[in-house]
Enzyme design. Structure first.
Site, mmCIF file in Angstrom:
data_model
loop_
_atom_site.group_PDB
_atom_site.id
_atom_site.type_symbol
_atom_site.label_atom_id
_atom_site.label_comp_id
_atom_site.label_asym_id
_atom_site.label_seq_id
_atom_site.Cartn_x
_atom_site.Cartn_y
_atom_site.Cartn_z
ATOM 1 N N LYS A 35 0.840 -1.215 0.000
ATOM 2 C CA LYS A 35 0.000 0.000 0.000
ATOM 3 C C LYS A 35 0.872 1.262 0.000
ATOM 4 O O LYS A 35 0.643 2.183 -0.785
ATOM 5 C CB LYS A 35 -0.919 0.019 1.241
ATOM 6 C CG LYS A 35 -1.940 -1.079 1.276
ATOM 7 C CD LYS A 35 -2.840 -0.965 2.481
ATOM 8 C CE LYS A 35 -2.123 -1.154 3.792
ATOM 9 N NZ LYS A 35 -1.512 -2.479 3.984
ATOM 10 N N THR A 36 1.838 1.261 0.898
ATOM 11 C CA THR A 36 2.705 2.440 0.972
ATOM 12 C C THR A 36 3.481 2.584 -0.332
ATOM 13 O O THR A 36 3.698 3.694 -0.826
ATOM 14 C CB THR A 36 3.648 2.309 2.190
ATOM 15 O OG1 THR A 36 2.839 2.138 3.358
ATOM 16 C CG2 THR A 36 4.515 3.531 2.359
ATOM 17 N N ASP A 223 -1.932 7.916 3.734
ATOM 18 C CA ASP A 223 -1.526 6.550 4.102
ATOM 19 C C ASP A 223 -2.096 6.231 5.484
ATOM 20 O O ASP A 223 -2.428 7.128 6.244
ATOM 21 C CB ASP A 223 0.012 6.452 4.125
ATOM 22 C CG ASP A 223 0.503 4.995 4.093
ATOM 23 O OD1 ASP A 223 -0.335 4.067 4.009
ATOM 24 O OD2 ASP A 223 1.729 4.777 4.126
ATOM 25 N N GLU A 224 -2.190 4.949 5.816
ATOM 26 C CA GLU A 224 -2.694 4.500 7.133
ATOM 27 C C GLU A 224 -4.047 5.154 7.434
ATOM 28 O O GLU A 224 -4.284 5.639 8.547
ATOM 29 C CB GLU A 224 -1.688 4.849 8.247
ATOM 30 C CG GLU A 224 -0.267 4.383 7.987
ATOM 31 C CD GLU A 224 0.022 2.971 8.494
ATOM 32 O OE1 GLU A 224 -0.913 2.310 8.972
ATOM 33 O OE2 GLU A 224 1.167 2.529 8.363
ATOM 34 N N GLN A 254 -5.527 -2.935 10.888
ATOM 35 C CA GLN A 254 -4.379 -2.324 11.557
ATOM 36 C C GLN A 254 -4.747 -1.011 12.248
ATOM 37 O O GLN A 254 -3.881 -0.178 12.511
ATOM 38 C CB GLN A 254 -3.247 -2.093 10.556
ATOM 39 C CG GLN A 254 -2.689 -3.389 10.000
ATOM 40 C CD GLN A 254 -1.485 -3.144 9.107
ATOM 41 O OE1 GLN A 254 -0.461 -2.655 9.545
ATOM 42 N NE2 GLN A 254 -1.629 -3.468 7.843
ATOM 43 N N ARG A 598 4.855 -7.530 11.059
ATOM 44 C CA ARG A 598 6.085 -6.775 10.778
ATOM 45 C C ARG A 598 7.201 -7.702 10.300
ATOM 46 O O ARG A 598 8.236 -7.253 9.838
ATOM 47 C CB ARG A 598 6.591 -6.033 12.048
ATOM 48 C CG ARG A 598 5.659 -4.995 12.659
ATOM 49 C CD ARG A 598 5.178 -4.002 11.671
ATOM 50 N NE ARG A 598 3.861 -4.376 11.154
ATOM 51 C CZ ARG A 598 3.357 -3.937 10.009
ATOM 52 N NH1 ARG A 598 4.037 -3.134 9.247
ATOM 53 N NH2 ARG A 598 2.166 -4.323 9.599
HETATM 54 P P1 ATP Z 1 1.657 -2.179 5.979
HETATM 55 O O1 ATP Z 1 0.245 -2.657 5.955
HETATM 56 O O2 ATP Z 1 2.455 -2.914 7.002
HETATM 57 O O3 ATP Z 1 1.770 -0.705 6.032
HETATM 58 P P2 ATP Z 1 2.055 -2.013 3.139
HETATM 59 O O4 ATP Z 1 0.844 -2.604 2.534
HETATM 60 O O5 ATP Z 1 2.150 -0.552 3.163
HETATM 61 O O6 ATP Z 1 2.297 -2.644 4.574
HETATM 62 P P3 ATP Z 1 4.609 -1.910 1.887
HETATM 63 O O7 ATP Z 1 5.373 -1.513 3.095
HETATM 64 O O8 ATP Z 1 4.330 -0.920 0.841
HETATM 65 O O9 ATP Z 1 3.275 -2.629 2.351
HETATM 66 O O10 ATP Z 1 5.297 -3.158 1.208
HETATM 67 C C1 ATP Z 1 5.735 -4.289 1.959
HETATM 68 C C2 ATP Z 1 7.027 -4.831 1.381
HETATM 69 O O11 ATP Z 1 6.761 -5.438 0.115
HETATM 70 C C3 ATP Z 1 8.037 -3.741 1.129
HETATM 71 O O12 ATP Z 1 9.322 -4.252 1.409
HETATM 72 C C4 ATP Z 1 7.866 -3.455 -0.346
HETATM 73 O O13 ATP Z 1 9.036 -2.947 -0.933
HETATM 74 C C5 ATP Z 1 7.545 -4.849 -0.906
HETATM 75 N N1 ATP Z 1 6.717 -4.797 -2.141
HETATM 76 C C6 ATP Z 1 5.520 -4.245 -2.292
HETATM 77 N N2 ATP Z 1 5.049 -4.413 -3.548
HETATM 78 C C7 ATP Z 1 5.999 -5.100 -4.219
HETATM 79 C C8 ATP Z 1 6.121 -5.598 -5.565
HETATM 80 N N3 ATP Z 1 5.164 -5.409 -6.479
HETATM 81 N N4 ATP Z 1 7.247 -6.261 -5.862
HETATM 82 C C9 ATP Z 1 8.215 -6.471 -4.948
HETATM 83 N N5 ATP Z 1 8.171 -6.041 -3.676
HETATM 84 C C10 ATP Z 1 7.067 -5.358 -3.299
HETATM 85 MG MG MG Z 2 2.327 0.785 4.788
#
Ligand code: ATP
Ligand code: MG
Length: 760
Positions: A35-36, A223-224, A254, A598
């Site tokens: 997402k981030t 975000d969040e 979350q 995490r």
């Molecule tokens: P959270 O819910 O904990 O905030 P999130 O959904 O924001 O998590 P991110 O932190 O954006 O998730 O991504 C999680 C991990 O997966 C990061 O290390 C990111 O670089 C990797 N990632 C996300 N999308 C891809 C992709 N398409 N290919 C490879 N790695 C990815």
């Molecule tokens: Mg995130």
């Protein structure tokens, strides 16, 4: 730049979200699904493709660290400098502060307002409580402030509280709130909650300000989003463009800031609030191995307030999730540290974290890591900027920047000791009131009421400040700070070779270095002080070779190779304070879920069967959450789990760790607690059909020695304590004890037959 490059490293669904056009967009997806990453790419994509001017983008996140990472990453995608061409990427507070600094008058603020931190807030409230003659035990300053903060964040006005004439305690809080607001106004100061509320005021009072802020938020990204509160939501709605152009990303599982007013409904009802919203679900998790996803997914499935979503990983295999139930907290720490040492060969220490529910749990881990000489850092320990010597130095700097800053003045006018005591300060306050000017300005009159000695001392103090004014013009910022530390006598306070003095001197030097770094980035002293005010734990420089010890709350958004969730016990996780109702319990489950997700490669859950807690040694029970995870997905290294699963997660266990008296601020309804859920709502109960989606569990009736039934929520009266409400029942029959909150007398634990309690 090709659009393709901006979409590289994204899967098709992520691309869809990144490239989506105008209008409301919600990316609702589980932990670690990118997402981030989507939000970051979207910012870069908007600029890189020329769809938006950088200054039309406002992206808000919850921590400075996340903002910094997002800014740097987006900048590197489009080969821009870290300023991103003027796009705003920062926290809600930074956003608000920038607006208030630019247009203070629109918000009714003086041009140079100051920002007060939680220590200052507490100091002000303690003084107000004293003036009001209120017992700080009955009204702890911290709790009163958190009450007020809750009201502000829920957009509730003081007038609304004043209308609650049925409840004297609410009336008292309303009065304290008014006085606190008046005091801040006198001081020309704002606290953290004020910032956002004042922006709303500025937007409604000045069309030009509103137009400018709206123009800058033509592309609004958050975000969040699951942790936004009513106040933030109102702000977002106010600046939203006509096309409803908002991108929100989040995960309802979350949402962990209910106690700060976070409204999960903001994300659950997104399509309702923003008609025509496009919703994108990301289902592939890139962070964690399958065993970690399985365990965390099983846990969160027990929550009812969720939209529910799929999450899969293509990472094959993976180490099973370990469980260790230790006899005590020392053994728990020892086991975790053994594993950390073993993992050290394959993972850097900076990629390992021990997460816990409360700050107080770090101690055994700190001791054990120190004994083994394994470097660690405590995120959220006593913060650098909170240290006394650093705060003193900052107070001098604040006085240089803002000579009318009364809080800073009172903090350091007698540091180092100059013979300006409480009597002199009181005389200065009276004089200031008489002449209608801020204390530090009025004090320059050196009123006759002061003793000659105090007059001389005060004169010297102002000489230092006056000279500082001149020196500041000619010196580089870091040199100036160095000069001020010497001239004020602050450094001299720590002359000597004792360890403590050396450390304090070093801290003061670090402050000078921080000013130098800020000035290299083009920040003047004012901007530096603002940055300090907005500083957060997570901003601490991460060290690649130290294990992180932190709370579950501060781990949000982060990721580590190896994660240990420690203290998985009823009373800690879920925390005793949150077991009162179903919603509290669900929030605790989300918190556990945030912690578990995490982890990239390794996850272990640990607990202790006995622990020193609330000032006493208590027998605890492993967390009821453990029973919600299929036993075959955990590798039990202690062989204790199987014994425990057979036992009920009973009332006594949870009640046992309820701890000593809780002050009113933590009650749900301030003097009129809502009926509470069963304290011992175990796994079977928490899935019981009795519970409605948003409702509370229906607590069972428990009989006392006379066969009379009691249950949480019952109104009762006692000859001496007056009327109250039952919060929880512990034990049964002759052993039944009721925890009651009396409207006047506060919290008491009573045996109903002995205390001759009456219903009603
Ligand atoms: P959270 O819910 O904990 O905030 P999130 O959904 O924001 O998590 P991110 O932190 O954006 O998730 O991504 C999680 C991990 O997966 C990061 O290390 C990111 O670089 C990797 N990632 C996300 N999308 C891809 C992709 N398409 N290919 C490879 N790695 C990815
Ligand atoms: Mg995130």
């Amino acid at each position: 730049m090709t659009a393709e490059r901006l979409l590289e490293g994204l899967n098709p669904t992520q691309r869809e979200a990144v490239a989506y056009g105008e209008g409301p967009l919600l990316v609702l997806a589980g932990a670690g699904s990118g997402k981030t990453r989507v939000l970051t790419h979207r910012v870069a994509h908007l600029i890189g493709r020329g769809a938006a001017e950088p200054f039309e983008i406002t992206a808000v996140t919850f921590t400075n660290k996340a903002a910094r990472e997002m800014r740097e990453r987006a900048a590197s995608l489009i080969d821009a400098g870290p300023g991103l061409g003027g796009a705003f990427v920062g926290t809600f507070h930074r956003w608000a502060l920038d607006i208030l600094r630019r247009w203070p008058e629109a918000a009714g603020l003086p041009r140079r307002f100051s920002i007060i931190d939680s220590d200052d807030q507490r100091g002000l409230m303690v003084k107000i409580l004293k003036d009001e003659g209120l017992d700080p035990k009955e009204y702890p300053a911290r709790n009163v402030l958190s009450r007020i903060s809750g009201h502000v964040n829920r957009l509730e006005s003081v007038k609304k509280l004043e209308r609650r004439t049925d409840d004297i305690r609410i009336q008292v809080v309303a009065r304290l709130w008014r006085r606190y607001t008046a005091r801040k106004k006198e001081l020309g100061a704002v606290d953290f909650d004020d910032m956002l509320a004042l922006v709303l005021k500025a937007l409604s009072s000045d069309q030009a300000v509103a137009a400018s802020v709206k123009r800058r938020a033509r592309w609004l990204l958050v975000d969040e989003f699951q942790d936004t509160n009513k106040l933030q939501m109102k702000l977002l709605n106010t600046v939203l463009s006509e096309t409803g152009n908002i991108t929100a990303v989040g995960d309802e599982d979350q949402s962990i800031y209910r106690w700060r007013g976070a409204e999960m409904d903001n994300i659950l009802d997104f399509e309702h609030s923003f008609p025509g919203a496009h919703v994108v679900a990301l289902e592939r998790n890139y962070r964690s191995t399958a065993p970690i996803l399985r365990v965390s997914g099983a846990l969160i499935a027990s929550n009812t307030r969720r939209r529910g979503k799929k999450l899969f990983t293509e990472k094959d295999g993976g180490e099973p999730v370990h469980l260790f139930i230790a006899p005590g907290e020392r053994e728990e720490a020892r086991w975790v540290c053994d594993r950390i040492e073993a993992l050290q060969t394959s993972h850097p220490l900076g990629e390992m974290a021990v997460l816990m529910r409360t700050n107080a749990q770090t101690r055994p881990f700190e001791e054990e890591l120190t004994r083994r000489q394994v470097p660690y850092r405590v995120v959220g320990g006593l913060r650098f900027w909170q240290r006394a010597e650093v705060k003193d130095a900052l107070a001098y700097l604040r006085l240089v920047v803002r000579p009318e800053d009364a809080l800073a003045f009172e903090r350091v006018v007698n540091v180092p000791a100059r013979g300006i005591g409480a009597v002199t300060i009181d005389a200065l306050r009276s004089h200031a009131e008489a002449v209608g000017r801020p204390v530090p300005i009025a004090a320059r009159d050196t009123p006759e009421t002061l003793t000659p000695r105090a007059q001389v001392a005060l004169g010297r103090f102002f000489e230092i400040l006056d000279e500082a004014e001149t020196q500041r013009e000619t010196m580089a910022p870091a040199d100036f700070v160095g000069w001020l530390l010497e001239a004020s006598g602050l450094l001299g306070l720590y002359d000597g070779e004792e360890e403590e003095k050396v450390v304090r001197r070093e801290n003061l030097r670090q402050l000078a270095t921080a000013v130098a770094e800020a000035s290299l980035q083009g920040q003047d002293l004012e901007a530096f002080l603002d940055g300090v005010a907005l500083f957060e734990d997570s901003d601490q420089k991460t060290s690649a070779d130290a294990v992180s010890l932190m709370t579950l709350h501060s781990a949000k958004g982060l990721e580590f190779d190896a994660v240990f969730v420690a203290g998985c016990e009823d009373g800690l996780l879920p925390h005793a304070n949150s077991q009162k109702d179903a919603e509290g319990l669900e929030e605790e489950r989300r918190l556990a879920y945030v912690g578990m997700t995490r982890a990239r490669h390794r996850l272990a859950l640990t607990a202790a069967r006995e622990r020193f807690l609330f000032g006493q040694r208590l027998t605890t029970r492993p967390s009821r959450f453990l029973a919600e995870i299929p036993a075959d997905s955990l590798q039990d290294d202690s062989d204790a789990f199987s014994q425990i699963v057979g036992q009920s997660w009973g009332l006594e266990a949870a009640a046992m760790v309820q701890g000593p008296q809780r002050s009113f601020g933590r009650q749900t309804g301030l003097g009129r607690p809502q009926s509470t859920g069963s304290v011992g709502a175990g796994p079977s109960q928490s899935r019981s059909p009795q519970r409605s989606v948003r409702g509370r569990p229906i607590a069972a009736t428990v009989e006392d020695a006379d066969g009379k039934g009691w249950r949480p929520g019952d109104r009762v009266s006692h000859q001496r304590f007056g009327s109250g409400v039952v919060l929880s029942c512990q034990g049964r029959g002759p052993g039944l004890k009721l925890v009651i909150y009396f409207d006047r007398a506060g919290r008491k634990t009573l045996v109903p037959t002995i205390a001759k309690l009456e219903k009603g």
